[in-house]
Enzyme design. Sequence first.
Site, PDB file in Angstrom:
ATOM      1  N   TYR A 140       0.825  -1.213   0.000  1.00 47.81           N
ATOM      2  CA  TYR A 140       0.000   0.000   0.000  1.00 47.81           C
ATOM      3  C   TYR A 140       0.858   1.262   0.000  1.00 47.81           C
ATOM      4  O   TYR A 140       0.374   2.352  -0.298  1.00 47.81           O
ATOM      5  CB  TYR A 140      -0.950   0.030   1.213  1.00 47.81           C
ATOM      6  CG  TYR A 140      -2.055  -1.003   1.167  1.00 47.81           C
ATOM      7  CD1 TYR A 140      -2.240  -1.821   0.055  1.00 47.81           C
ATOM      8  CD2 TYR A 140      -2.932  -1.163   2.234  1.00 47.81           C
ATOM      9  CE1 TYR A 140      -3.248  -2.770   0.015  1.00 47.81           C
ATOM     10  CE2 TYR A 140      -3.951  -2.109   2.200  1.00 47.81           C
ATOM     11  CZ  TYR A 140      -4.101  -2.919   1.091  1.00 47.81           C
ATOM     12  OH  TYR A 140      -5.110  -3.856   1.063  1.00 47.81           O
ATOM     13  N   ASP A 222      -3.521 -18.019   2.485  1.00 46.74           N
ATOM     14  CA  ASP A 222      -4.725 -18.667   1.924  1.00 46.74           C
ATOM     15  C   ASP A 222      -5.313 -19.660   2.921  1.00 46.74           C
ATOM     16  O   ASP A 222      -6.532 -19.736   3.119  1.00 46.74           O
ATOM     17  CB  ASP A 222      -4.423 -19.332   0.567  1.00 46.74           C
ATOM     18  CG  ASP A 222      -3.068 -20.006   0.510  1.00 46.74           C
ATOM     19  OD1 ASP A 222      -2.244 -19.797   1.433  1.00 46.74           O
ATOM     20  OD2 ASP A 222      -2.805 -20.767  -0.438  1.00 46.74           O
ATOM     21  N   ASP A 250     -11.046  -7.895   8.114  1.00 45.09           N
ATOM     22  CA  ASP A 250     -12.465  -7.763   7.769  1.00 45.09           C
ATOM     23  C   ASP A 250     -13.164  -9.120   7.845  1.00 45.09           C
ATOM     24  O   ASP A 250     -14.283  -9.227   8.333  1.00 45.09           O
ATOM     25  CB  ASP A 250     -12.630  -7.200   6.347  1.00 45.09           C
ATOM     26  CG  ASP A 250     -12.791  -5.691   6.369  1.00 45.09           C
ATOM     27  OD1 ASP A 250     -12.374  -5.062   7.371  1.00 45.09           O
ATOM     28  OD2 ASP A 250     -13.326  -5.130   5.398  1.00 45.09           O
TER      29      ASP A 250
END
Length: 354
Positions: A140, A222, A250
């Site tokens: 980011y 994963d 989230d």
Amino acid sequence: MDFKIALIRGDGIGPEVVNEAVKVLDRIGEKFGHSFTYTDVLLGGCAIDACGKPYPDGTTEACKACDAVLLGAVGGPKWGAGAVRPEQGLLAIRKELGLYANLRPASLRPALADASPLKPETTAKGIDLMMVRELTGGIYFGKRDRYDTEDRGVECTDLMAYSEKEIERIGRRAFELARMRRKKVTSVDKANVLETSRLWRSVMHRLAEEYPDVQYEDMLVDNTAMQIVRDPSQFDVVVTENMFGDILSDEASMVTGSIGLLPSASIGDTAPGLYEPIHGSAPDIAGQNKANPIATILSVAMMMRYSFQLPAEADAIETAVDAVLAEGWHTADIAGEGDPVGTVEMGRLICEHI
Ligand code: NAD
């Protein structure tokens, strides 16, 4: 003890939920013999209205003069998506205060186990994990590029970079937190593919040797995404880099139910920590006494535990929240029998139970 707290009430439901959190702080002060003094700091949309800037001059200094910062929420349709936006204030405060560690607990409040989308046999084992996300590095914040190619059209790149130093400081936070909890760290990476993950893993292994009392495991990202819905009870502290943490936190918060219940903390090395609910300013219900103040009140509990080293005070808040929910009191965002209570009533009930 005396503590100074910067209050960033913000926009939308922000002022409403912060009001109730302040009542809880005052009740804790009364019960445990502390004094909390407050400094109001403008940030976000209300700061744009007042002085044309989402992060007014002097904000950093005002926050640094305090022991912790409590933030409601900022933003809303009123300010649009132009060049000056409320959310710029949020990015600025995280950067200015050097808040590189984002702590998001995902714990299932026992009275609300039905709100979880997981099967009852899965939630019966309990969910109480702490996601520790690196907040100021990785993809980011890496270099980006966009260029034309001769045969493949436009091509873009986003660089993911991590230094040993960045990994070590977030890793240490995770091990220290685990020592305050159930003493287990799961470090999440993609070391079978990414070089940054291989460095991440080697630094974590070195740290794990320094904390022999903490159980340590590596997990691929994963697999972690799968395990969070298969059996979240296996996790205590989960530490990971910025983008993986964004997604997994989230996911983890959804397995516990309502958005109005989840607190968070962002901390750095020296500056005051920033405590805030994970929800936004909910413009659809602002000013109607409908917002659930619990996420902000639980953010105050995190402030007690992580900035002020007051675990009994943190426990008192969390126990009061659980007791109020167990009695069936609920705001409109939480399913329940009977009429929902408003923001102010929920705050009052929690204070009464402390
Ligand atoms: P939101 O979290 O504000 O609202 C999403 C939904 O959840 C809405 O229906 C809202 O009514 C409900 N909700 C949220 N908090 C609640 C609470 N405490 N009690 C009851 N219901 C609640 O997300 P959004 O609608 O995507 O964003 C609205 C604004 O908030 C935007 O301007 C966004 O940029 C901003 N935002 C700010 C922050 C922050 O301040 N950290 C975080 C996320 C979004």
